[in-house]
Every structure is written in structure tokens, then in C-alpha cells.
Scaffold this motif. Sequence first.
Motif, PDB file in Angstrom:
ATOM      1  N   PHE A 310       0.846  -1.188   0.040  1.00 45.22           N
ATOM      2  CA  PHE A 310      -0.124   0.056   0.223  1.00 45.22           C
ATOM      3  C   PHE A 310       0.742   1.321  -0.123  1.00 45.22           C
ATOM      4  O   PHE A 310       0.464   2.294  -0.901  1.00 45.22           O
ATOM      5  CB  PHE A 310      -0.973   0.020   1.229  1.00 45.22           C
ATOM      6  CG  PHE A 310      -1.700   1.338   1.463  1.00 45.22           C
ATOM      7  CD1 PHE A 310      -2.779   1.596   0.490  1.00 45.22           C
ATOM      8  CD2 PHE A 310      -1.479   2.300   2.476  1.00 45.22           C
ATOM      9  CE1 PHE A 310      -3.423   2.842   0.558  1.00 45.22           C
ATOM     10  CE2 PHE A 310      -2.238   3.365   2.288  1.00 45.22           C
ATOM     11  CZ  PHE A 310      -3.296   3.826   1.558  1.00 45.22           C
ATOM     12  N   GLU A 311       2.129   1.324   0.807  1.00 46.87           N
ATOM     13  CA  GLU A 311       2.816   2.442   0.871  1.00 46.87           C
ATOM     14  C   GLU A 311       3.465   2.753  -0.421  1.00 46.87           C
ATOM     15  O   GLU A 311       3.653   3.960  -0.755  1.00 46.87           O
ATOM     16  CB  GLU A 311       3.790   2.460   1.802  1.00 46.87           C
ATOM     17  CG  GLU A 311       3.320   2.615   3.510  1.00 46.87           C
ATOM     18  CD  GLU A 311       2.497   3.881   3.771  1.00 46.87           C
ATOM     19  OE1 GLU A 311       3.084   4.804   3.086  1.00 46.87           O
ATOM     20  OE2 GLU A 311       1.764   3.976   4.488  1.00 46.87           O
ATOM     21  N   ASP A 312       4.031   1.689  -1.398  1.00 41.24           N
ATOM     22  CA  ASP A 312       4.450   1.988  -2.361  1.00 41.24           C
ATOM     23  C   ASP A 312       3.461   2.458  -3.373  1.00 41.24           C
ATOM     24  O   ASP A 312       3.774   3.239  -4.300  1.00 41.24           O
ATOM     25  CB  ASP A 312       4.925   0.531  -2.985  1.00 41.24           C
ATOM     26  CG  ASP A 312       6.082  -0.097  -1.874  1.00 41.24           C
ATOM     27  OD1 ASP A 312       6.446   0.691  -1.050  1.00 41.24           O
ATOM     28  OD2 ASP A 312       6.284  -1.307  -2.050  1.00 41.24           O
ATOM     29  N   LEU A 313       2.195   1.942  -3.364  1.00 37.69           N
ATOM     30  CA  LEU A 313       1.231   2.330  -4.236  1.00 37.69           C
ATOM     31  C   LEU A 313       1.144   4.021  -3.921  1.00 37.69           C
ATOM     32  O   LEU A 313       0.923   4.787  -4.964  1.00 37.69           O
ATOM     33  CB  LEU A 313      -0.184   1.751  -3.860  1.00 37.69           C
ATOM     34  CG  LEU A 313      -1.075   2.016  -4.917  1.00 37.69           C
ATOM     35  CD1 LEU A 313      -1.003   2.071  -6.552  1.00 37.69           C
ATOM     36  CD2 LEU A 313      -2.426   1.441  -4.500  1.00 37.69           C
ATOM     37  N   ARG A 314       0.996   4.155  -2.948  1.00 33.62           N
ATOM     38  CA  ARG A 314       0.655   5.737  -2.412  1.00 33.62           C
ATOM     39  C   ARG A 314       1.901   6.596  -3.046  1.00 33.62           C
ATOM     40  O   ARG A 314       1.605   7.467  -3.491  1.00 33.62           O
ATOM     41  CB  ARG A 314       0.870   5.732  -0.945  1.00 33.62           C
ATOM     42  CG  ARG A 314       0.550   7.223  -0.470  1.00 33.62           C
ATOM     43  CD  ARG A 314       0.856   7.674   0.810  1.00 33.62           C
ATOM     44  NE  ARG A 314       0.407   6.685   2.036  1.00 33.62           N
ATOM     45  CZ  ARG A 314      -0.401   7.323   2.976  1.00 33.62           C
ATOM     46  NH1 ARG A 314      -0.756   8.441   3.039  1.00 33.62           N
ATOM     47  NH2 ARG A 314      -0.933   6.137   3.853  1.00 33.62           N
ATOM     48  N   ASP A 315       2.967   6.073  -2.818  1.00 32.54           N
ATOM     49  CA  ASP A 315       4.265   6.707  -3.479  1.00 32.54           C
ATOM     50  C   ASP A 315       4.057   7.162  -4.901  1.00 32.54           C
ATOM     51  O   ASP A 315       4.368   7.948  -5.455  1.00 32.54           O
ATOM     52  CB  ASP A 315       5.411   5.873  -3.076  1.00 32.54           C
ATOM     53  CG  ASP A 315       6.855   6.663  -2.883  1.00 32.54           C
ATOM     54  OD1 ASP A 315       6.664   7.989  -2.598  1.00 32.54           O
ATOM     55  OD2 ASP A 315       7.787   6.213  -3.507  1.00 32.54           O
ATOM     56  N   ALA A 316       3.599   5.942  -5.707  1.00 31.58           N
ATOM     57  CA  ALA A 316       3.610   5.674  -6.895  1.00 31.58           C
ATOM     58  C   ALA A 316       2.549   6.581  -7.618  1.00 31.58           C
ATOM     59  O   ALA A 316       2.806   7.478  -8.564  1.00 31.58           O
ATOM     60  CB  ALA A 316       3.361   4.442  -7.541  1.00 31.58           C
ATOM     61  N   ILE A 317       1.375   6.571  -6.497  1.00 31.84           N
ATOM     62  CA  ILE A 317       0.116   7.668  -7.174  1.00 31.84           C
ATOM     63  C   ILE A 317       0.801   9.056  -6.986  1.00 31.84           C
ATOM     64  O   ILE A 317       0.488   9.838  -7.930  1.00 31.84           O
ATOM     65  CB  ILE A 317      -0.855   7.252  -6.564  1.00 31.84           C
ATOM     66  CG1 ILE A 317      -1.741   5.906  -7.090  1.00 31.84           C
ATOM     67  CG2 ILE A 317      -1.974   8.360  -6.621  1.00 31.84           C
ATOM     68  CD1 ILE A 317      -3.022   5.582  -6.603  1.00 31.84           C
ATOM     69  N   GLU A 318       1.199   9.639  -6.090  1.00 30.23           N
ATOM     70  CA  GLU A 318       1.779  10.807  -5.634  1.00 30.23           C
ATOM     71  C   GLU A 318       2.608  11.302  -6.898  1.00 30.23           C
ATOM     72  O   GLU A 318       2.613  12.430  -7.351  1.00 30.23           O
ATOM     73  CB  GLU A 318       2.439  11.061  -4.313  1.00 30.23           C
ATOM     74  CG  GLU A 318       1.082  11.137  -3.265  1.00 30.23           C
ATOM     75  CD  GLU A 318       1.805  11.188  -2.025  1.00 30.23           C
ATOM     76  OE1 GLU A 318       3.132  10.910  -1.814  1.00 30.23           O
ATOM     77  OE2 GLU A 318       1.080  11.218  -0.884  1.00 30.23           O
ATOM     78  N   LYS A 319       3.587  10.556  -7.346  1.00 27.38           N
ATOM     79  CA  LYS A 319       4.464  10.703  -8.176  1.00 27.38           C
ATOM     80  C   LYS A 319       3.783  10.974  -9.485  1.00 27.38           C
ATOM     81  O   LYS A 319       4.136  12.007 -10.294  1.00 27.38           O
ATOM     82  CB  LYS A 319       5.715   9.926  -8.306  1.00 27.38           C
ATOM     83  CG  LYS A 319       6.716   9.876  -7.338  1.00 27.38           C
ATOM     84  CD  LYS A 319       7.684   9.041  -7.384  1.00 27.38           C
ATOM     85  CE  LYS A 319       8.753   9.049  -6.341  1.00 27.38           C
ATOM     86  NZ  LYS A 319       9.742   7.937  -6.136  1.00 27.38           N
ATOM     87  N   LEU A 320       2.918  10.059  -9.923  1.00 26.07           N
ATOM     88  CA  LEU A 320       2.108  10.281 -11.230  1.00 26.07           C
ATOM     89  C   LEU A 320       1.232  11.497 -11.067  1.00 26.07           C
ATOM     90  O   LEU A 320       1.168  12.470 -12.218  1.00 26.07           O
ATOM     91  CB  LEU A 320       1.318   9.165 -11.320  1.00 26.07           C
ATOM     92  CG  LEU A 320       1.829   8.034 -11.960  1.00 26.07           C
ATOM     93  CD1 LEU A 320       0.759   6.797 -12.131  1.00 26.07           C
ATOM     94  CD2 LEU A 320       2.709   8.149 -13.191  1.00 26.07           C
ATOM     95  N   ALA A 321       0.725  12.008 -10.041  1.00 26.42           N
ATOM     96  CA  ALA A 321      -0.203  12.975  -9.725  1.00 26.42           C
ATOM     97  C   ALA A 321       0.754  14.378 -10.135  1.00 26.42           C
ATOM     98  O   ALA A 321      -0.010  15.388 -10.511  1.00 26.42           O
ATOM     99  CB  ALA A 321      -0.923  13.133  -8.713  1.00 26.42           C
ATOM    100  N   LEU A 322       1.907  14.198  -9.748  1.00 21.25           N
ATOM    101  CA  LEU A 322       2.788  15.288  -9.966  1.00 21.25           C
ATOM    102  C   LEU A 322       2.844  15.695 -11.599  1.00 21.25           C
ATOM    103  O   LEU A 322       2.823  16.925 -11.901  1.00 21.25           O
ATOM    104  CB  LEU A 322       4.127  15.092  -9.514  1.00 21.25           C
ATOM    105  CG  LEU A 322       4.445  14.970  -8.155  1.00 21.25           C
ATOM    106  CD1 LEU A 322       5.875  14.754  -7.863  1.00 21.25           C
ATOM    107  CD2 LEU A 322       4.123  16.301  -7.511  1.00 21.25           C
ATOM    108  N   ASN A 323       2.679  14.776 -12.518  1.00 21.78           N
ATOM    109  CA  ASN A 323       2.961  15.040 -13.649  1.00 21.78           C
ATOM    110  C   ASN A 323       1.646  15.128 -14.578  1.00 21.78           C
ATOM    111  O   ASN A 323       1.884  15.295 -15.819  1.00 21.78           O
ATOM    112  CB  ASN A 323       4.020  13.866 -14.493  1.00 21.78           C
ATOM    113  CG  ASN A 323       5.399  13.924 -14.137  1.00 21.78           C
ATOM    114  OD1 ASN A 323       5.812  15.046 -13.334  1.00 21.78           O
ATOM    115  ND2 ASN A 323       6.182  13.193 -14.297  1.00 21.78           N
ATOM    116  N   ASP A 324       0.918  14.787 -13.922  1.00 20.06           N
ATOM    117  CA  ASP A 324      -0.649  14.812 -14.773  1.00 20.06           C
ATOM    118  C   ASP A 324      -1.592  15.454 -13.794  1.00 20.06           C
ATOM    119  O   ASP A 324      -1.998  14.986 -12.865  1.00 20.06           O
ATOM    120  CB  ASP A 324      -0.923  13.203 -14.808  1.00 20.06           C
ATOM    121  CG  ASP A 324      -2.054  13.025 -15.901  1.00 20.06           C
ATOM    122  OD1 ASP A 324      -2.731  13.960 -16.095  1.00 20.06           O
ATOM    123  OD2 ASP A 324      -2.428  12.026 -16.339  1.00 20.06           O
ATOM    124  N   ALA A 325      -1.910  16.701 -14.346  1.00 23.70           N
ATOM    125  CA  ALA A 325      -2.781  17.719 -13.747  1.00 23.70           C
ATOM    126  C   ALA A 325      -4.210  16.885 -13.650  1.00 23.70           C
ATOM    127  O   ALA A 325      -4.996  17.492 -12.866  1.00 23.70           O
ATOM    128  CB  ALA A 325      -2.761  19.099 -14.312  1.00 23.70           C
TER     129      ALA A 325
END
Length: 599
Positions: A310-325
Motif C-alpha cells: 500500500f505504501e509503495d502504491l501511495r508513493d507511485a500515485i503521488e509521483k504520477l499526480a505530479l506529472n498529470d494535472a
Amino acid sequence: MTDLSHIRNFSIVAHIDHGKSTLADRLIQMTDTVAERDMKEQMLDAMDIERERGITIKANTVRIDYTAVDGEQYVLNLIDTPGHVDFAYEVSRSMRAVEGSLLVVDSTQGVEAQTLANVYQAIDANHEIVPVLNKIDLPATDCDRVAEQIEDVIGIDASDAIRVSAKTGVGIRETLEAIIHRLPAPTGDRDAPLKAMLVDSWYDAYLGVVVLVRIMDGVLKKGDRVRMMQNGSVHHVDRIGVFRPAMTVVDQLGPGEIGFLTASIKQVRDTKVGDTITHEKRGTDKPLPGFKPSVPVVFCGLFPVDNAEFEDLRDAIEKLALNDASFSYEMETSAALGFGFRCGFLGLLHLEVIRDRIEREYDIDLITTAPSVIYHIYGRDGEVTELHNPADMPDPSTIDHIEEPRIKATILVPDDFLGDVLKLCQDRRGIQMDLTYAGSRAMVVYDLPLNEVVFDFYDRLKSVTKGYASFDYQLLGYRTDNLVKMQVLVNDEPVDALSTMVHRDRAEQRGRAMCEKLKDLIPRHMFKIPIQAAIGGKVIARETLAALRKDVTAKCYGGDVTRKKKLLEKQKAGKKKMRQFGKVEIPQQAFISALKMDS
């Protein structure tokens, strides 16, 4: 500094697969912007997933230096845009940064739905449009018919459309000359206060946030202190540059130019797309009209198959949201699937792309719940709430009525398949708005519920028309309808991950299909399991999964029948007790398959 009259800013718009990115490749190649040894197919599509699927997802920009036939030097800023309806937001943003568009139409297929949608966006942005007929090297090409179609359907003069083969390079020189002579030069005042539009921003591990800007007025230099007008934050500009597709540093950007700046900005959230950037001291008072923020249309839950991730997923989603408004998310929990996120997307392709990127770039196995849309729930007390997840629906007795989102769908289809398309739209509760012809192709406009389109409408449309139909939609608004929440009970326990919103007339059919599907997917247990679909307290469909039984009478040879009866009664009592306390294990695979509803 380039003279304003020698700058041209343009974007390339077209339907999916009509050759935008290939045309961009040829323009880059013809002007020697990239050395021959570094050239590759779809030069501007940088993401692995873009190259693999052969689609453009992010709008990309490149600066080209071109020497015209008359010996004049020109600077061309090209933006290559996506063709899919899910990424129409990227297109609308790119349009605002440029003054003209090349409208690429496949000379074998003609005008498609997305051609229309994108060209209307260009017309809304007051663009000068140059039609380009691509793929003239194919035997099936018919330029005259397609030019006529452009005039009939879109209403642009196509008598002097440029005929090009982006694959072989025919007509590329003519295209470049047309860009110079037929597209307008940008306007702007060098001496006015700085006014720059923030077109896009993304995160770079080394430079922090990279901001793509289009300068309207004034000059931006390295070392300037600039202010973002939306949130008032001030930054010190570290470097300024342009893309030739690789980042190239320059000293300053003047009016009409498109480039990037970095200013040690930590978070993409600080750089709102559509914001105006100006100087901290001698700034402009009036910001530029921004873009409308993107509105997510489809919601679905993303859960890790292994809860430890779950923590890895949170990390991944936050990084993707950075690049995709245009991607939004919030945390949620589910009894069946554990912790995860409820994410908002612009459409199903957007959902697939994000899901693939998480699985591939961060190596996390995901479960996606059924995609759903936002409903507006009007309570008896007059309060309005937004429902993102059917599992959170309030008690039906407190609800006055429910509204669902509707879309206006434009479908272009050859005459032979018109009947099937009309039937498909009627089956999905559609209301016909318009039906017109352009040559042998029909253009159907329908008012459809978004809920029905999200599941598998596009796949069904492609299969009933053998792939010849093209489809585009825009949101119309909300309308009241007779909607209910259908939940699935397994062994009398509700499974919240399988709850869906359905129209009351469709509920029974949908419920029956879901129960039959789950009966095949859930493995048998030692006790029999009822699988039910229910609306409120009323069961509308049921299947029973038989128990695995041990033959307890195997050791009875002959003798009195009461011996057998006694053993069977004992077994029956045991099964009953087991069913009371037994837990049903539903494998993850069953969730994934059950959510892929076939009609």
C-alpha cells in the motif's frame, strides 16, 4: 533575438492514427533539427507506453529553425497533440499557446469524429487552419473526396489543401512553406511588463519542476524573480531554454516564443496550468484568461493485490499526480480489498494508461474496481451530495431523487452499420439528437448516460461496426433518472467492491448476469453458498453454489437404511453449522473478472 514576424507557432491536430506524430518527425528531419543518427520514429513520444501503443498521451513541443525558399530565417514552434478523446484537455491547453493549426486528415479514411472535435477546439481558439491530406502514398487514397468532405462537414475551404505523405516525405517542403505564408505571426510587446502563460509543468528528478511557458508580452531572462499570479508564490529563475527536442539553454525568451524555465520549484502543485507568470517588481496587473480546470469523469478504486504494497502504491500515485494535472485521487478502504485509492480519470483510456504506468514503472500489481461516474443525490432535506462510490450511498428513504451525468456523443459511421449503431445507442438508454450524412457516412448525435458509456460502450461500438466507427463525446450536464444501487450478497454478506448503480429497468438483467458470473468464479466450499443481487432489502436474482460433499455413507454395506439416514442427518447438521460460521474466500481474480461485465 528573433523578429516577431519571423516566428510561427502552430499545433498539429487530427484524429487518432492519421499521422500527426509522423508528420512532426518529417518536419524535424527536413529542417535538420535533430542529427540523422539520433532520429527515431515518433521522435516526440517519450514515454514507453506511448511508443508501445503507438499513441500520443502528452502534448510535446519542439523548436525548429527553418530557412525558407526565399532565404529568410524562421523559427517554428510546433506542438504535437494527442488524438484520443480522453486527452482532449491536453489539446485545448496547447491550442491556447499557439496561433495556427495544421489539420491532418487521412486521405484514405476522411474526416472522423475526433477530427471534428479537435478542429472545433482550434476554431474556438481563433486559429488559422491549414488542411493537410496525409497518406497519399497508399493505393486507397482519394484526395478529392476527402477535400470535399472537409468542406461539407467542417466548413473550411480545402481547395488548396496540401497533399502529403508523412511516411515517404512527399509534400513536406510545401507544408513548411504553407506554415510560413498561411499562418499568422504572433503579436506581443517587448517593452510591456512580462506576461507568460503556463502551458504545462512536470517533475524532473534533477531540475525540480520544469515549466513550459508561452511568452505573450515582455522578456524573461535568467536570474529574474517571477511571481505566479494564482497563488502569489515568488521564484528565482535558474535556467531558461527551448526544446529542440532535447533541452537547450538560452539567455532569454521574448514575446511569441515558447520555452521552459526551472526555478527550484519543489512541487508541481505550485504551478497551476493556465496560470500567468509575471515579474515580481514590475508585474502586469491583469492575468491572462486561464484554462478551465479538467473535470474527472470516470472514478475507480485502485487497490494493491498485496496489502503490504500500500505504501509503495501511495508513493507511485503521488509521483504520477505530479506529472498529470488531470488525475485526482483520495484514500479509501474496502472490506474485501483492504486499503487503496479512489482515483478520478478523464476517460477509460486515461485509466488504462495510469494503471499500466503504475504496474510497469513501480512494479505493483493492482486490482481496479468497476469504473463509476459521479452522481448528484438530492436529499429530502434539500441537501445535495456527490456520490463517487456506490458503496457510500445513503439510506434510500432519505433520498428525493438522483441525477446522473449525460454526454453528447458524436459517432461517424459508414451507412452499412447505421442500424447496429442506432440499436446499440437505444439499448444504452440513448436519446437521438441528430442524424446527418456526409457522402456515404452518417453522423449520429446521441444524448447518452455516461454511466452506460464507461463500461464497454467503445468496445461494443467497434465490434458492431467492424472497427469503422469513430466516437467522440462532451459532457452535457446532469439529469434525473430512476437509478438504484444494486449490491451483491455472497453467503448473506454484502460485497462492497461489487456494488454498482443501475437503472431500475436494467437492474434484474444486470443482477442475473453478475450472479451467474460469480457462480463460475467463486471456488466451491464445504457448504453451499447463495449468491444474490439485491436492491435495498429485495433480492432480484439468485444463484446457489453447491457444496463439496464427502460420501459419509461409503462404509455402510447393506444393513438397515436408518444407519445411512443417521449419518446423512449428522452431515446435514454439520453443513448447516458450517454455513453459519463459515467464511467465503473470494479470490482476487474473481473480482477482476466479475467487474469486466460483458453485455
